[in-house]
Design a protein around this motif. Sequence first.
Motif, mmCIF file in Angstrom:
data_model
loop_
_atom_site.group_PDB
_atom_site.id
_atom_site.type_symbol
_atom_site.label_atom_id
_atom_site.label_comp_id
_atom_site.label_asym_id
_atom_site.label_seq_id
_atom_site.Cartn_x
_atom_site.Cartn_y
_atom_site.Cartn_z
ATOM 1 N N LEU A 6 3.587 47.056 60.134
ATOM 2 C CA LEU A 6 4.240 46.192 61.117
ATOM 3 C C LEU A 6 3.920 46.656 62.524
ATOM 4 C CD1 LEU A 6 7.723 45.823 59.390
ATOM 5 C CD2 LEU A 6 5.807 44.249 59.329
ATOM 6 N N PRO A 7 3.884 45.823 63.529
ATOM 7 C CA PRO A 7 4.144 44.386 63.419
ATOM 8 C C PRO A 7 2.967 43.664 62.762
ATOM 9 C CG PRO A 7 3.514 44.914 65.664
ATOM 10 C CD PRO A 7 3.598 46.226 64.904
ATOM 11 N N ALA A 8 3.257 42.567 62.096
ATOM 12 C CA ALA A 8 2.235 41.769 61.424
ATOM 13 C C ALA A 8 2.324 40.332 61.916
ATOM 14 C CB ALA A 8 2.445 41.809 59.916
ATOM 15 N N THR A 9 1.176 39.702 62.070
ATOM 16 C CA THR A 9 1.119 38.307 62.485
ATOM 17 C C THR A 9 0.249 37.546 61.500
ATOM 18 O OG1 THR A 9 1.316 38.893 64.819
ATOM 19 C CG2 THR A 9 0.404 36.728 64.330
ATOM 20 N N TYR A 10 0.748 36.421 61.039
ATOM 21 C CA TYR A 10 -0.014 35.556 60.149
ATOM 22 C C TYR A 10 -0.102 34.186 60.803
ATOM 23 C CZ TYR A 10 0.931 39.174 56.736
ATOM 24 O OH TYR A 10 1.009 40.372 56.097
ATOM 25 N N ARG A 11 -1.278 33.603 60.777
ATOM 26 C CA ARG A 11 -1.465 32.279 61.355
ATOM 27 C C ARG A 11 -2.050 31.370 60.286
ATOM 28 N NH1 ARG A 11 -1.302 32.475 66.992
ATOM 29 N NH2 ARG A 11 -1.379 34.593 67.788
ATOM 30 N N PHE A 12 -1.558 30.148 60.214
ATOM 31 C CA PHE A 12 -2.152 29.170 59.320
ATOM 32 C C PHE A 12 -1.946 27.784 59.914
ATOM 33 C CE2 PHE A 12 2.127 30.056 57.835
ATOM 34 C CZ PHE A 12 2.681 28.794 57.641
ATOM 35 N N LYS A 13 -2.796 26.880 59.500
ATOM 36 C CA LYS A 13 -2.743 25.521 60.018
ATOM 37 C C LYS A 13 -2.408 24.575 58.875
ATOM 38 C CE LYS A 13 -5.398 22.268 62.758
ATOM 39 N NZ LYS A 13 -6.616 22.062 63.547
ATOM 40 N N ARG A 14 -1.429 23.731 59.092
ATOM 41 C CA ARG A 14 -1.033 22.733 58.110
ATOM 42 C C ARG A 14 -0.803 21.415 58.833
ATOM 43 N NH1 ARG A 14 -2.024 26.424 55.241
ATOM 44 N NH2 ARG A 14 -0.902 27.302 53.519
ATOM 45 N N THR A 15 -1.138 20.328 58.182
ATOM 46 C CA THR A 15 -0.791 19.012 58.705
ATOM 47 C C THR A 15 0.526 18.633 58.053
ATOM 48 O OG1 THR A 15 -3.114 18.414 58.964
ATOM 49 C CG2 THR A 15 -1.508 16.606 58.907
ATOM 50 N N MET A 16 1.553 18.443 58.870
ATOM 51 C CA MET A 16 2.888 18.155 58.353
ATOM 52 C C MET A 16 3.419 16.905 59.037
ATOM 53 S SD MET A 16 4.323 22.066 58.257
ATOM 54 C CE MET A 16 5.569 21.798 56.989
ATOM 55 N N LYS A 17 4.373 16.265 58.388
ATOM 56 C CA LYS A 17 4.955 15.064 58.971
ATOM 57 C C LYS A 17 6.442 15.265 59.218
ATOM 58 C CE LYS A 17 5.574 12.703 54.502
ATOM 59 N NZ LYS A 17 5.424 13.838 53.653
ATOM 60 N N GLN A 18 7.021 14.361 59.965
ATOM 61 C CA GLN A 18 8.449 14.399 60.276
ATOM 62 C C GLN A 18 9.255 14.584 58.986
ATOM 63 O OE1 GLN A 18 9.454 13.457 63.570
ATOM 64 N NE2 GLN A 18 11.628 13.247 63.347
ATOM 65 N N GLY A 19 10.185 15.521 59.007
ATOM 66 C CA GLY A 19 11.045 15.772 57.854
ATOM 67 C C GLY A 19 10.545 16.863 56.921
ATOM 68 N N ASP A 20 9.253 17.225 57.004
ATOM 69 C CA ASP A 20 8.742 18.339 56.196
ATOM 70 C C ASP A 20 9.396 19.624 56.670
ATOM 71 O OD1 ASP A 20 7.047 16.633 54.837
ATOM 72 O OD2 ASP A 20 5.219 17.309 55.846
ATOM 73 N N ASN A 21 9.549 20.602 55.764
ATOM 74 C CA ASN A 21 10.156 21.868 56.189
ATOM 75 C C ASN A 21 9.244 23.037 55.905
ATOM 76 O OD1 ASN A 21 11.039 23.539 53.753
ATOM 77 N ND2 ASN A 21 11.796 21.518 53.201
ATOM 78 N N LEU A 22 9.461 24.079 56.683
ATOM 79 C CA LEU A 22 8.721 25.320 56.554
ATOM 80 C C LEU A 22 9.735 26.445 56.423
ATOM 81 C CD1 LEU A 22 6.037 26.904 56.734
ATOM 82 C CD2 LEU A 22 6.369 26.970 59.198
ATOM 83 N N THR A 23 9.575 27.256 55.382
ATOM 84 C CA THR A 23 10.469 28.388 55.153
ATOM 85 C C THR A 23 9.611 29.640 54.995
ATOM 86 O OG1 THR A 23 12.005 26.961 53.959
ATOM 87 C CG2 THR A 23 12.259 29.331 53.650
ATOM 88 N N ILE A 24 9.989 30.701 55.681
ATOM 89 C CA ILE A 24 9.271 31.971 55.582
ATOM 90 C C ILE A 24 10.277 33.063 55.246
ATOM 91 C CG2 ILE A 24 7.899 33.682 56.827
ATOM 92 C CD1 ILE A 24 6.853 31.412 58.563
ATOM 93 N N LEU A 25 9.895 33.955 54.341
ATOM 94 C CA LEU A 25 10.739 35.095 53.976
ATOM 95 C C LEU A 25 10.025 36.372 54.382
ATOM 96 C CD1 LEU A 25 12.965 36.677 52.418
ATOM 97 C CD2 LEU A 25 11.540 36.407 50.394
ATOM 98 N N ALA A 26 10.688 37.183 55.184
ATOM 99 C CA ALA A 26 10.202 38.518 55.523
ATOM 100 C C ALA A 26 11.272 39.495 55.059
ATOM 101 C CB ALA A 26 9.986 38.643 57.029
ATOM 102 N N SER A 27 10.883 40.549 54.364
ATOM 103 C CA SER A 27 11.890 41.467 53.829
ATOM 104 C C SER A 27 11.427 42.916 53.926
ATOM 105 C CB SER A 27 12.206 41.123 52.374
ATOM 106 O OG SER A 27 11.059 41.298 51.566
ATOM 107 N N LEU A 28 12.424 43.793 53.968
ATOM 108 C CA LEU A 28 12.208 45.235 53.934
ATOM 109 C C LEU A 28 12.781 45.773 52.635
ATOM 110 C CD1 LEU A 28 13.384 46.330 57.494
ATOM 111 C CD2 LEU A 28 11.057 46.286 56.650
ATOM 112 N N SER A 29 12.118 46.736 52.073
ATOM 113 C CA SER A 29 12.622 47.384 50.869
ATOM 114 C C SER A 29 12.694 48.878 51.138
ATOM 115 C CB SER A 29 11.696 47.105 49.690
ATOM 116 O OG SER A 29 12.173 47.737 48.529
ATOM 117 N N GLY A 30 13.835 49.473 50.889
ATOM 118 C CA GLY A 30 13.963 50.908 51.080
ATOM 119 C C GLY A 30 14.136 51.338 52.517
ATOM 120 N N GLY A 31 14.713 50.462 53.331
ATOM 121 C CA GLY A 31 14.974 50.823 54.719
ATOM 122 C C GLY A 31 16.230 51.676 54.817
#
Length: 68
Positions: A6-31
Motif C-alpha cells: 500500500l498505497p495501491a491504485t487500480y484503474r479500469f475503464k467500463r461503459t456503464m449506464k444510469q442506474g448501474d452500480n459499482l462496489t469495491i471491497l478493500a480489506s486488511l487482515s491481521g492489522g
Amino acid sequence: MGATPLPATYRFKRTMKQGDNLTILASLSGGTAASEITCAILLDGKEVKKETGRGVNAQAVPVYVIGQ
C-alpha cells in the motif's frame, strides 16, 4: 489473493449506464486496533464515494450508483 503493498491504485475503464452500480471491497487482515484502510471510487477523475474501515480486520466497501 496475496498481500498488496500500500498505497495501491487500480484503474479500469467500463461503459456503464444510469442506474448501474459499482462496489469495491478493500480489506486488511491481521492489522491492529489502530489499523485503517480507505477505498475511494473516482468517476472521470472525480471522487464520488469514499469509505474508511478501522480495526484488526478492517474493511472499506464504497458503493456508487451511476447518476446518484
